[in-house]
Write a protein that holds these residues in place. Structure first.
Motif, short mmCIF file in Angstrom:
data_model
loop_
_atom_site.label_atom_id
_atom_site.label_comp_id
_atom_site.label_asym_id
_atom_site.label_seq_id
_atom_site.Cartn_x
_atom_site.Cartn_y
_atom_site.Cartn_z
N SER A 276 0.90 -1.26 0.11
CA SER A 276 0.15 0.07 0.03
C SER A 276 0.74 1.37 -0.15
CB SER A 276 -0.87 0.20 1.20
OG SER A 276 -0.12 -0.10 2.55
N GLU A 277 1.83 1.29 0.61
CA GLU A 277 2.83 2.34 0.82
C GLU A 277 3.37 2.77 -0.56
OE1 GLU A 277 5.59 4.45 4.09
OE2 GLU A 277 5.64 2.32 4.17
N VAL A 278 3.72 1.53 -1.48
CA VAL A 278 4.38 1.98 -2.75
C VAL A 278 3.32 2.46 -3.64
CG1 VAL A 278 5.25 0.73 -4.67
CG2 VAL A 278 6.10 0.27 -2.39
N ARG A 279 2.03 2.02 -3.44
CA ARG A 279 0.87 2.41 -4.24
C ARG A 279 0.45 3.84 -3.98
NH1 ARG A 279 -3.11 -0.17 -6.99
NH2 ARG A 279 -2.47 -2.42 -5.95
N ARG A 280 0.57 4.31 -2.72
CA ARG A 280 0.37 5.75 -2.59
C ARG A 280 1.33 6.63 -3.03
NH1 ARG A 280 -1.36 3.37 2.34
NH2 ARG A 280 0.60 3.96 3.58
N ASN A 281 2.47 6.04 -3.03
CA ASN A 281 3.73 7.07 -3.53
C ASN A 281 3.34 7.53 -4.90
OD1 ASN A 281 6.62 6.65 -4.58
ND2 ASN A 281 6.63 7.89 -2.84
N LEU A 282 3.20 6.29 -5.61
CA LEU A 282 3.25 6.53 -6.94
C LEU A 282 1.89 7.54 -7.23
CD1 LEU A 282 3.79 5.89 -9.94
CD2 LEU A 282 2.48 3.88 -10.04
N GLU A 283 0.77 7.14 -6.64
CA GLU A 283 -0.31 8.30 -7.06
C GLU A 283 0.14 9.54 -6.67
OE1 GLU A 283 -3.15 6.13 -4.41
OE2 GLU A 283 -3.56 4.97 -5.71
N THR A 429 9.56 6.18 2.66
CA THR A 429 8.60 5.46 3.48
C THR A 429 8.46 6.08 4.74
OG1 THR A 429 9.94 3.83 4.42
CG2 THR A 429 8.98 3.15 2.06
N LYS A 430 7.52 5.82 5.54
CA LYS A 430 7.41 6.17 6.93
C LYS A 430 8.54 5.92 7.70
CE LYS A 430 2.22 6.10 6.86
NZ LYS A 430 1.10 5.69 7.64
N GLU A 431 9.31 4.88 7.36
CA GLU A 431 10.46 4.46 7.92
C GLU A 431 11.82 5.04 7.38
OE1 GLU A 431 11.02 0.23 8.09
OE2 GLU A 431 9.07 -0.28 9.17
N GLY A 432 11.69 5.93 6.58
CA GLY A 432 12.64 6.71 5.83
C GLY A 432 13.52 5.67 4.90
N LEU A 433 12.94 4.49 4.37
CA LEU A 433 13.48 4.02 3.29
C LEU A 433 13.26 4.74 2.07
CD1 LEU A 433 12.85 0.45 4.49
CD2 LEU A 433 15.08 1.49 4.50
#
Length: 478
Positions: A276-283, A429-433
């Motif tokens: 989900s975090e990858v999907r949101r980032n692309l959007e 990401t929220k973890e800084g990656l």
């Protein structure tokens, strides 16, 4: 001065050396000091030869002082991927079988780098035989992510990406069959280009195969293009060689994207599981392209047969390339590599013919798609960087992964098409990656994906965020 030199662009460093504002020796010494500080933590550079590097830098300065012509990369240090031969350095392929394998000649890409004036100082770490997108092996160990050393650096050009991200070298060479330039670029917040087959001639056992290519890696798109201008161009040692000269990539990019037709998809029309975090980032990135004046819509080509194309033709190429070695040293190879070679041995004419027919269809799907769109935006990776103590993620968004490359479909589906593809930093990401966006272009559209990537990079600035580890003056070694 060490940090300033090590994080300056390759173009700027090369210019300052030519103008004698910096010496090649100063530049090489600064990078060697950075390696000394950072490499024990991340393990990106292997087979380092400091004495040779310094001697080469002195010679480079003497050549410049004598008024002789010098190449565009004159005096810049570089470490070569440990699957590529560089005279005087070990080429281990990350395998104990080749632990003492001293190269007696340069691969074509290394020939071009040296001819352009680059100084080879060592090698960059790889997974065994460059198989898989997690860099670990029994010769040199694990390469770690500088944004979180407990995470993977990706692969197979993992050492290259970490070395560039950490300012240990300004540029790096890499290769990419299923994502080996794009994944490590994504996981380390740098830029990696999967070039069109033949853009960089690549003599290899599978002479006519377009799956495996070579390409540049850098901290920004301009530097990637700068390196590509040197390593691209025709050579008859490869029958796929593109006649267009590398110099086309030395020009400045027009960063105005107004009116471009951009397609995007997070999951290739629902055929890929994506965290989900990858999907949101692309959007979020899609909105940036809209703000730059592009016409953007959610769409993707039909890549339903890409899985079979890649899996079959990759297995064929593995068996072709490593057959003799496999028969002699199978017991020394990692299980995932053994699986891939044995998969190749189980192929037959019917399976190969079916895969080639599907590849024909893929090519035409992509050709038709890029008659309507100028570029396709995808995630580079379906997951953020995973723990370095596992070989690969066993599931994505609840979907089980069957083998060590199954999680890499977002990249290797594009490999199966033969289209150029650029990985550019797209945030964290929220973890800084780090995360990355994949910009796919039409056949042989390498210049255009770089141009689009340069404009996007300028609009966002994500790639300017270096790992804190690499910026510290005193690094606590792990």
């Amino acid at each position: 001065m060490t940090k300033e030199i090590c994080f300056e662009s390759a173009r700027s460093l090369a210019s300052k050396i030519r103008e004698r504002k910096l010496s090649a020796r100063e530049v090489v010494e600064a990078h060697l000091e950075q390696i000394k500080q950072i490499n024990p933590t991340v393990n990106a550079i292997v087979s380092l030869d400091e004495e040779r590097a310094l001697h080469s830098a002195i010679i480079a300065d003497e050549r410049l002082a004598s008024g002789k012509d010098v190449g565009p990369l004159h005096g810049l240090p570089i470490a070569i991927k440990d699957t590529h031969n560089a005279t005087g350095f070990f080429t281990t392929y990350g395998s104990p079988i080749f632990r003492e394998n001293m190269a007696s000649s340069d691969d074509l890409i290394v020939e071009r780098l040296r001819a352009a004036g680059a100084i080879v100082i060592g090698k960059t770490n790889v997974p065994e035989f460059a198989a898989g997108s997690h860099t670990f092996n029994k010769v040199f160990g694990v390469t770690r992510n500088p944004y979180n050393p407990k995470k993977t650096a990706g692969g197979s050009s993992g050492g290259a990406a970490v070395a560039v991200a950490c300012g240990m070298i300004p540029l790096a060479d890499g290769s990419d069959m299923g994502g080996s330039l794009r994944y490590p670029a994504c996981f380390n917040n740098v830029v990696g280009l999967r070039t069109s087959p033949g853009r960089i001639p690549y003599p290899k056992a599978a002479l006519y195969s377009p799956l495996g290519v070579q390409g540049p890696m850098a901290r920004d798109v301009d530097d990637a293009a700068f390196m590509l201008s040197v390593i691209a161009g025709p050579d008859h040692r490869s029958p796929l060689s593109i006649e267009e000269p590398g110099s086309v990539f030395s020009t400045n990019f027009n960063r105005d994207l107004k009116g471009l037709r951009i397609a995007w998809s997070a999951d290739l029309g629902g055929i890929l599981p994506v965290e989900s975090e990858v999907r949101r980032n692309l959007e979020q990135q899609v909105r940036i392209f809209e703000e730059m004046g592009c016409y953007v819509e959610e769409a993707c080509p039909d890549l339903g047969n890409a899985e079979e194309v890649f899996q079959v033709l990759r297995a064929y190429e593995f068996e072709l390339t490593y057959s003799d070695l496999f028969d002699r040293f199978k017991e020394m190879m990692k299980p995932s590599f053994i699986w891939n070679v044995e998969k190749g041995r189980n192929l037959n004419a019917m399976k190969m013919g079916r895969a080639e027919n599907f590849r024909f269809q893929l090519y035409n799907h992509m050709r038709a798609f890029f008659e309507k769109y100028d570029a396709l935006l995808l995630p580079v990776s379906q997951v953020p960087a995973f723990d370095a103590d596992i070989e690969y993620p066993d599931s994505i968004d609840g979907v089980q992964m069957e083998n060590y490359i199954d999680w890499m479909r977002s990249c290797y589906y594009i490999s199966a098409t033969g289209n150029p593809s650029l990985s550019v930093p797209s945030g964290f990401t929220k973890e800084g990656l780090p995360l990355g966006i994949q910009i796919v272009g039409p056949p042989r559209g390498d210049y255009e994906v770089l141009r689009i990537g340069a404009a996007y990079e300028q609009a966002t600035g994500y790639g300017k965020m270096r790992p804190t580890l690499a910026l510290r003056q005193d690094v606590e070694l792990s």
